[in-house]
Scaffold this motif. Structure first.
Motif, PDB file in Angstrom:
ATOM      1  N   THR A 229     -15.272  63.710  37.131  1.00 30.79           N
ATOM      2  CA  THR A 229     -15.503  62.282  36.908  1.00 30.79           C
ATOM      3  C   THR A 229     -16.892  61.875  37.385  1.00 30.79           C
ATOM      4  N   ASP A 230     -17.489  62.648  38.305  1.00 33.86           N
ATOM      5  CA  ASP A 230     -18.837  62.326  38.794  1.00 33.86           C
ATOM      6  C   ASP A 230     -19.866  62.430  37.677  1.00 33.86           C
ATOM      7  N   GLY A 231     -19.741  63.440  36.848  1.00 33.58           N
ATOM      8  CA  GLY A 231     -20.704  63.645  35.770  1.00 33.58           C
ATOM      9  C   GLY A 231     -20.341  62.915  34.496  1.00 33.58           C
ATOM     10  N   MET A 232     -19.279  62.081  34.566  1.00 40.29           N
ATOM     11  CA  MET A 232     -18.825  61.333  33.380  1.00 40.29           C
ATOM     12  C   MET A 232     -18.503  62.264  32.218  1.00 40.29           C
ATOM     13  N   HIS A 233     -17.886  63.408  32.554  1.00 41.66           N
ATOM     14  CA  HIS A 233     -17.466  64.345  31.523  1.00 41.66           C
ATOM     15  C   HIS A 233     -15.967  64.283  31.294  1.00 41.66           C
ATOM     16  N   ALA A 234     -15.389  63.174  31.661  1.00 40.20           N
ATOM     17  CA  ALA A 234     -13.960  62.956  31.460  1.00 40.20           C
ATOM     18  C   ALA A 234     -13.754  61.463  31.289  1.00 40.20           C
ATOM     19  N   SER A 235     -12.658  61.086  30.629  1.00 43.45           N
ATOM     20  CA  SER A 235     -12.391  59.658  30.462  1.00 43.45           C
ATOM     21  C   SER A 235     -10.909  59.414  30.238  1.00 43.45           C
ATOM     22  N   VAL A 236     -10.474  58.233  30.658  1.00 41.85           N
ATOM     23  CA  VAL A 236      -9.135  57.741  30.367  1.00 41.85           C
ATOM     24  C   VAL A 236      -9.331  56.465  29.565  1.00 41.85           C
TER      25      VAL A 236
END
Length: 192
Positions: free
Chosen positions: A29-36
């Motif tokens: 989630t730190d690198g914004m490589h995931a999302s909900v």
């Protein structure tokens, strides 16, 4: 000599893919490589699309035995973001998420089974939203896996979960077209 051959054979067997260890991942989630993300129909004319900006998660993955796989995600409900300040304040109110009373939503898997040979899985688990916990089931698909440019190893999955707001005690009347929310998870994890 015989002991050396037995030891070598045991080492070869334990290193084979059939004995691969479960891999543990932390969602990036730190690198914004995931999302909900989520979407809900607006009066039957279009879609309102939003996301939760603050969440954390982890998953375990065993390529040879899906029964060893698991996933858990915790969302900060106050981080809801539909790119419209007034609507977001309304979503945070007791009409919807009631974030002062229920600051977190979460999902924790109870079982994972492989659906086919294409990297698709059926995930069952408990979804907690608005203080209500319900069993849910949905399909996820592996997007890819491999080494990253920083010397780590990453694996990513995506899936969509369909849920009825009323099932979680959210009974604000948005009309029949808006009774269902589609929750999307895009989880890229870094192997630990």
């Amino acid at each position: 000599m015989k002991k050396t051959m037995i030891a070598a054979a045991l080492m070869a067997v334990s290193a084979s893919p059939a004995f691969a260890a479960v891999e543990n991942y932390t969602v990036d989630t730190d690198g914004m490589h995931a999302s909900v993300n989520f979407k809900i129909n607006h009066l039957g004319y279009s879609w309102i699309v939003g996301r939760f900006n603050d969440f954390k998660g982890s998953f375990a993955f065993d390529e040879d035995n899906a029964a060893n796989n698991s996933v858990q995600v915790t969302v900060n409900t106050a981080s809801v973001d539909t790119n419209h300040g007034e609507r977001d304040r309304h979503l945070r109110s007791d009409d919807f998420l009631d974030v002062s009373k229920f600051p977190e939503a979460s999902f924790k898997s109870t079982s994972v089974t492989k659906d086919d040979d294409e990297g698709e899985y059926v995930v069952k688990g408990d979804l907690t939203l608005h203080g209500v916990t319900k069993p849910v089931e949905f399909e996820i698909e592996q997007v890819g896996a491999g080494e990253d440019p920083w010397g780590g190893f990453r694996r990513g999955f995506e899936g969509e979960l369909e849920l009825k707001l009323a099932d979680f005690g959210i009974d604000y009347d948005l009309g029949p077209a808006s009774a269902t929310v589609y929750l999307e998870m895009h989880l890229e994890g870094v192997r630990q």
